[in-house]
Design a protein around this motif. Structure first.
Motif, short mmCIF file in Angstrom:
data_model
loop_
_atom_site.label_atom_id
_atom_site.label_comp_id
_atom_site.label_asym_id
_atom_site.label_seq_id
_atom_site.Cartn_x
_atom_site.Cartn_y
_atom_site.Cartn_z
N UNK A 190 0.90 -1.35 0.25
CA UNK A 190 -0.04 0.11 -0.10
C UNK A 190 0.69 1.13 -0.02
N UNK A 191 1.96 1.29 0.87
CA UNK A 191 3.05 2.47 0.79
C UNK A 191 3.47 2.67 -0.57
N UNK A 192 3.95 1.57 -1.45
CA UNK A 192 4.41 1.56 -2.60
C UNK A 192 3.40 2.04 -3.63
N UNK A 193 2.42 1.62 -3.53
CA UNK A 193 1.10 2.18 -4.65
C UNK A 193 0.90 3.68 -4.34
N UNK A 194 0.67 4.06 -3.11
CA UNK A 194 0.68 5.31 -2.78
C UNK A 194 1.84 6.25 -3.21
N UNK A 195 3.00 5.79 -3.70
CA UNK A 195 3.82 6.51 -4.16
C UNK A 195 4.18 6.56 -5.55
N UNK A 196 2.96 6.13 -6.25
CA UNK A 196 2.97 6.19 -7.90
C UNK A 196 3.30 4.90 -8.43
N UNK A 197 3.19 3.74 -7.92
CA UNK A 197 3.67 2.62 -8.60
C UNK A 197 2.41 2.01 -9.56
N UNK A 198 2.46 2.03 -10.75
CA UNK A 198 1.50 1.80 -11.73
C UNK A 198 0.83 0.13 -11.62
N UNK A 199 1.36 -0.47 -10.50
CA UNK A 199 0.67 -1.91 -10.77
C UNK A 199 -0.60 -1.96 -9.78
N UNK B 63 -2.62 -3.64 -6.17
CA UNK B 63 -1.95 -3.92 -4.98
C UNK B 63 -1.47 -5.41 -5.02
N UNK B 64 -2.27 -6.23 -5.70
CA UNK B 64 -1.94 -7.70 -5.63
C UNK B 64 -0.60 -7.74 -6.50
N UNK B 65 -0.39 -7.06 -7.52
CA UNK B 65 0.90 -7.42 -8.22
C UNK B 65 2.15 -7.02 -7.42
N UNK B 66 1.87 -5.74 -6.61
CA UNK B 66 2.90 -5.35 -5.78
C UNK B 66 3.41 -6.32 -4.59
N UNK B 67 2.27 -6.96 -4.05
CA UNK B 67 2.24 -7.72 -3.12
C UNK B 67 3.36 -9.02 -3.59
N UNK B 68 3.04 -9.41 -4.94
CA UNK B 68 3.73 -10.69 -5.35
C UNK B 68 5.22 -10.38 -5.38
N UNK B 69 5.31 -8.89 -6.05
CA UNK B 69 6.67 -8.72 -6.36
C UNK B 69 7.44 -8.69 -5.00
N UNK B 70 6.87 -8.07 -4.02
CA UNK B 70 7.56 -8.05 -2.66
C UNK B 70 7.63 -9.48 -1.96
N UNK B 71 6.84 -10.25 -2.30
CA UNK B 71 6.75 -11.94 -1.73
C UNK B 71 8.14 -12.39 -2.55
N UNK B 72 8.04 -12.32 -3.70
CA UNK B 72 9.31 -13.00 -4.17
C UNK B 72 10.52 -12.34 -4.10
N UNK B 73 10.44 -10.94 -3.93
CA UNK B 73 11.79 -10.18 -3.57
C UNK B 73 12.38 -10.67 -2.33
#
Length: 634
Positions: A239-248, A250-260
């Motif tokens: 949610x923090x990354x999404x508020x900073x302007x990430x175009x993905x 929330x679910x896409x960002x969660x997966x990127x964080x999880x795998x990272x």
């Protein structure tokens, strides 16, 4: 005109009311209902009556599934050596699931799963099968009963069915599952302890590729509080990354964080660096001067939300501060000397805390009432005590309940018992994300423990004295305000617990605090006009649903097709059922405990905080109801 149903012909003799047969809404499932449904032309049914048709098909489908289960088990008892005989074998023959698999063109896993469920219903859970046959529950709900009750002793099965089956028709599968888990923990606390130890010992990680070519990673055997904390951390950062302007999304960002976190790309990075890395990966410029969107977001979070960040319901992102930075091991193929020069050794970062609700009696060792993780459901008392001790430095709140287990008043706690009076703890939680502990206090127990003859441990006395003497702001002192004050928000969250829509288990702290009668249309900011609603269900009010609150904490939703649904949260401290532990020779589900499960003395280890002498006097009446509040200490 005759109607053919299941190979037989019936003459439809029911009278029609409009487009529907008379009495369709109450017609029991069976051949008559099947014949009636076969004669209904759905395209001619008015919108207001289509739910009646759907419910009738639902009953008939459940009835049919019960017959299917019986037929499947009958295949198992059929004697393959005398195919022309109708006599049953005393036990199912060895390869009967393969007969089912071949006849129905199923996979072996599917045949085994369905056959196991059918056997459990027919042989062990006849009351559940009868409810399915009568259309009172549907197949998914029957499956929940099987998962929780199969293998339990008959006395426990009968007791649990008597408690849950009557309410199962209006409960979702999640509500049934949570209630059964809690009741099993309450009547036989050792059952889940045995299951937990075995499952946790078999914990593992797996991955598989799905039919669309993507992969799925799973982890099993994790403690509930660990899973809760892990998911909360990923969600918070996403949610923090999404508020900073990430175009993905929330679910896409969660997966990127999880795998990272798993593949090492985000190891050793702080939260700000993780935000910066994902924004760069998405092609978002973070500025030439090195100040990233993550830094701006961190500053905004530290100074508190602005009015522009408040959502339409008047709520903001709530909970502890940002997580501690993620630490991890560098890659294994890096030279050891370079490893130490580039990444100095650091101790592991403390984990993120979780939201725990636990009763005072459980924390003191007076009973084994399960605690609650609002995100996931009940938590065994033994685990809950460890979590509470681990979160000693987290914000603590209290809720005083009456004889019915419902909320009287709530507030924030400034005092704490000493660590020695809480019991053993694991690692402490992150000071930036310490979690939260809600202490649920029965008013009668509070009065008894604060009496002159109480032998309560010394460090607990100021805690209970603070609860007993709490004074604070009146809940409804500013009805014209746009947003509720802290005490009112806390009171509504404790009272309603979850989203107020039918069967929704979104925790109140993660839902919008909604005005039942919209504030813009004259609604008041008072306890009798507020209730939590998740974002999706909150939106239903703008898409044809109506909501009223005839009394505080009781909600009536009305659908666009005219159906009404009355909801009210379960009590915070419902009465405990009498313990009903299994006998030693009734351990049908699990083998006997091995010596690995025992402590050095050869017995199950159990930490007892405090066991008072039994009271000689009857319980005094609870203190008078006062809606008072203390400002939060954190």
């Amino acid at each position: 005109m005759p109607v053919s149903v299941g190979g037989r012909r019936y003459v439809r003799s029911v009278q029609l009311t409009g487009c529907l047969p008379a009495g369709l809404a109450d017609m029991p499932p069976g051949p008559e209902l099947g014949a009636a449904l076969a004669g209904i032309e759905l395209s001619a049914v008015p919108a207001s009556e289509r739910l009646t048709v759907l419910e009738a098909w639902h009953r008939q489908d459940s009835h049919t599934r019960a017959g299917f289960y019986r037929a499947m088990v009958a295949v198992g008892y059929a004697d393959p050596t005398t195919p022309d005989s109708a006599e049953d074998l005393p036990d199912p023959h060895l390869d009967w699931t393969d007969e089912v698999r071949a006849a129905l063109a199923w996979t072996r896993r599917a045949a085994d799963g369905w056959s196991d469920e059918a056997c459990a219903l027919v042989r062990e859970l006849p009351r559940v099968l009868a409810a399915l046959h009568e259309g009172r529950i549907d197949p998914p709900k029957a499956s929940v009963f099987v998962r929780h009750l199969a293998g339990l002793p008959p006395a426990q099965v009968a007791h649990l069915c008597a408690l849950v089956l009557p309410r199962a028709p209006r409960w979702t599968t999640s509500q049934i599952s949570r209630r059964l888990r809690r009741l099993i923990m309450e009547i036989d606390p050792d059952h889940y302890e045995r299951l937990f130890r075995r499952a946790h010992a078999r914990r593992g990680v797996g991955a598989y590729v799905t039919e669309d070519g993507t992969a799925t990673i799973t982890a099993s055997g994790i403690t509930p509080e660990t899973a809760d904390a892990a998911v909360e951390r990923i969600d918070h950062l996403a949610r923090r990354i999404r508020r900073c302007g990430h175009p993905g999304t929330l679910d896409q960002i969660r997966v990127d964080l999880f795998t990272g976190f798993l593949d090492g790309t985000l190891h050793t990075l702080s939260d700000d660096e993780i935000v910066h890395a994902l924004l760069l990966d998405a092609g978002i410029s973070t500025g030439d001067d090195g100040e990233t969107g993550a830094t701006v977001e961190a500053d905004a979070t530290a100074t508190g939300p602005t009015q522009g960040s408040t959502n339409s319901a008047g709520t903001t992102e709530r909970g502890p501060a940002d997580e501690a930075s993620e630490a991890g091991d560098p890659s294994a193929d890096e030279p050891q000397q370079a490893l130490h020069s580039r990444h100095p050794a650091r101790p592991p970062n403390p984990r993120r805390g979780v939201h725990l609700q636990i009763s005072l009696g459980t924390l003191l060792g007076l009973d084994d009432r399960p605690a609650t993780l609002p995100n996931l459901g009940p938590l065994p008392a033994s685990r809950a005590r460890v979590v509470a001790a681990t979160q000693l430095r987290a914000p603590w709140r209290y809720a005083v309940t009456g004889p019915d287990g419902r909320l009287i008043r709530a507030g924030a706690l400034r005092t704490r018992p000493t660590a020695g009076d809480l019991g053993p703890a694991e690692d402490t939680t992150s000071p930036e994300a310490p979690g939260m502990v809600d202490l649920l206090v029965d008013a009668g127990l509070l009065a008894r423990l604060t009496g002159p003859d109480s032998d309560l441990p010394a460090s607990w006395r100021p805690v209970l004295a603070e609860i007993l003497a709490a004074r604070g702001r009146d809940l409804d002192d500013d009805p014209d305000a746009r947003f509720p004050h802290t005490g009112l928000r806390r009171h509504v969250e404790f009272r309603d617990r979850h989203c107020t829509f039918v069967g929704c288990l979104t925790p109140a702290r993660k839902a919008d605090l909604d005005h039942t009668h919209d504030h813009a249309q004259g609604g008041r900011t008072t306890a009798d006009d507020l209730g939590p609603a998740c974002r999706h269900d909150h939106g239903l009010k703008h898409r044809g649903w109506t909501l009223t609150q005839p009394e505080p904490g009781v909600f009536v939703w009305r659908s666009p097709l005219g159906r009404t649904y009355r909801t009210r949260a379960e009590p915070l401290l419902p009465p405990l059922p009498p313990p009903l532990p299994r006998m030693p020779d009734e351990d049908l589900c699990c083998p006997s405990d091995t010596t690995d499960d025992l402590d050095e003395a050869g017995t199950d280890s159990l930490f007892v905080v405090w066991r008072p002498a039994p009271p000689e006097e009857p319980r005094p009446p609870p203190p008078p109801v006062t809606d008072l509040d203390e400002p939060p200490p954190f």
